[in-house]
Motif scaffolding. Structure first.
Motif, PDB file in Angstrom:
ATOM      1  N   SER A 198       0.815  -1.215   0.000  1.00  0.00           N
ATOM      2  CA  SER A 198       0.000   0.000   0.000  1.00  0.00           C
ATOM      3  C   SER A 198       0.849   1.265   0.000  1.00  0.00           C
ATOM      4  O   SER A 198       0.363   2.327  -0.367  1.00  0.00           O
ATOM      5  N   LEU A 199       2.108   1.177   0.386  1.00  0.00           N
ATOM      6  CA  LEU A 199       2.974   2.355   0.439  1.00  0.00           C
ATOM      7  C   LEU A 199       3.780   2.570  -0.839  1.00  0.00           C
ATOM      8  O   LEU A 199       4.522   3.550  -0.936  1.00  0.00           O
ATOM      9  N   ARG A 200       3.633   1.701  -1.814  1.00  0.00           N
ATOM     10  CA  ARG A 200       4.371   1.864  -3.067  1.00  0.00           C
ATOM     11  C   ARG A 200       3.855   3.082  -3.816  1.00  0.00           C
ATOM     12  O   ARG A 200       2.655   3.343  -3.869  1.00  0.00           O
ATOM     13  N   PRO A 201       4.763   3.843  -4.424  1.00  0.00           N
ATOM     14  CA  PRO A 201       4.359   5.060  -5.154  1.00  0.00           C
ATOM     15  C   PRO A 201       3.358   4.792  -6.269  1.00  0.00           C
ATOM     16  O   PRO A 201       2.469   5.609  -6.513  1.00  0.00           O
ATOM     17  N   LEU A 202       3.479   3.675  -6.948  1.00  0.00           N
ATOM     18  CA  LEU A 202       2.556   3.363  -8.033  1.00  0.00           C
ATOM     19  C   LEU A 202       1.122   3.283  -7.529  1.00  0.00           C
ATOM     20  O   LEU A 202       0.195   3.761  -8.189  1.00  0.00           O
ATOM     21  N   ASN A 203       0.930   2.725  -6.352  1.00  0.00           N
ATOM     22  CA  ASN A 203      -0.412   2.647  -5.773  1.00  0.00           C
ATOM     23  C   ASN A 203      -0.940   4.040  -5.457  1.00  0.00           C
ATOM     24  O   ASN A 203      -2.126   4.318  -5.620  1.00  0.00           O
ATOM     25  N   TRP A 204      -0.067   4.931  -4.982  1.00  0.00           N
ATOM     26  CA  TRP A 204      -0.493   6.300  -4.689  1.00  0.00           C
ATOM     27  C   TRP A 204      -0.903   7.002  -5.973  1.00  0.00           C
ATOM     28  O   TRP A 204      -1.899   7.733  -6.008  1.00  0.00           O
ATOM     29  N   ILE A 205      -0.129   6.789  -7.034  1.00  0.00           N
ATOM     30  CA  ILE A 205      -0.445   7.423  -8.317  1.00  0.00           C
ATOM     31  C   ILE A 205      -1.771   6.901  -8.850  1.00  0.00           C
ATOM     32  O   ILE A 205      -2.620   7.675  -9.308  1.00  0.00           O
ATOM     33  N   GLN A 206      -1.968   5.597  -8.798  1.00  0.00           N
ATOM     34  CA  GLN A 206      -3.220   5.017  -9.275  1.00  0.00           C
ATOM     35  C   GLN A 206      -4.408   5.546  -8.482  1.00  0.00           C
ATOM     36  O   GLN A 206      -5.448   5.872  -9.060  1.00  0.00           O
ATOM     37  N   SER A 207      -4.258   5.634  -7.174  1.00  0.00           N
ATOM     38  CA  SER A 207      -5.344   6.166  -6.344  1.00  0.00           C
ATOM     39  C   SER A 207      -5.633   7.620  -6.698  1.00  0.00           C
ATOM     40  O   SER A 207      -6.791   8.025  -6.786  1.00  0.00           O
ATOM     41  N   GLY A 208      -4.572   8.399  -6.914  1.00  0.00           N
ATOM     42  CA  GLY A 208      -4.752   9.799  -7.277  1.00  0.00           C
ATOM     43  C   GLY A 208      -5.447   9.947  -8.625  1.00  0.00           C
ATOM     44  O   GLY A 208      -6.333  10.792  -8.786  1.00  0.00           O
ATOM     45  N   LEU A 209      -5.066   9.112  -9.587  1.00  0.00           N
ATOM     46  CA  LEU A 209      -5.698   9.181 -10.904  1.00  0.00           C
ATOM     47  C   LEU A 209      -7.172   8.794 -10.840  1.00  0.00           C
ATOM     48  O   LEU A 209      -8.010   9.411 -11.500  1.00  0.00           O
TER      49      LEU A 209
END
Length: 66
Positions: free
Chosen positions: A38-49
């Motif tokens: 859950s802390l991976r940057p890709l997950n943050w980007i996907q959530s933001g998108l």
């Protein structure tokens, strides 16, 4: 406090406790992996998108209603 009458019941309880300990350890390892994922940057980007897409759709719908 439990009183044991024979060694079989002691061994049985020790096996149960050992299995419970192993299960708890595996659950903790699983939680750790989920947390790391859950802390991976890709997950943050996907959530933001996803959030931006929902917000954009809402704004588009709002403009169409006017």
């Amino acid at each position: 406090m439990k009183i044991y009458r024979d060694s079989k019941s002691i061994e049985r309880d020790l096996k149960i406790l050992n299995l419970e300990r192993q299960i708890a350890w595996e659950e903790m390892k699983n939680i750790k992996e989920e947390y790391k994922e859950s802390l991976r940057p890709l997950n943050w980007i996907q959530s933001g998108l996803k959030l931006m897409g929902k917000y954009g759709g809402f704004m588009l719908l709002k403009k169409m209603m006017k």
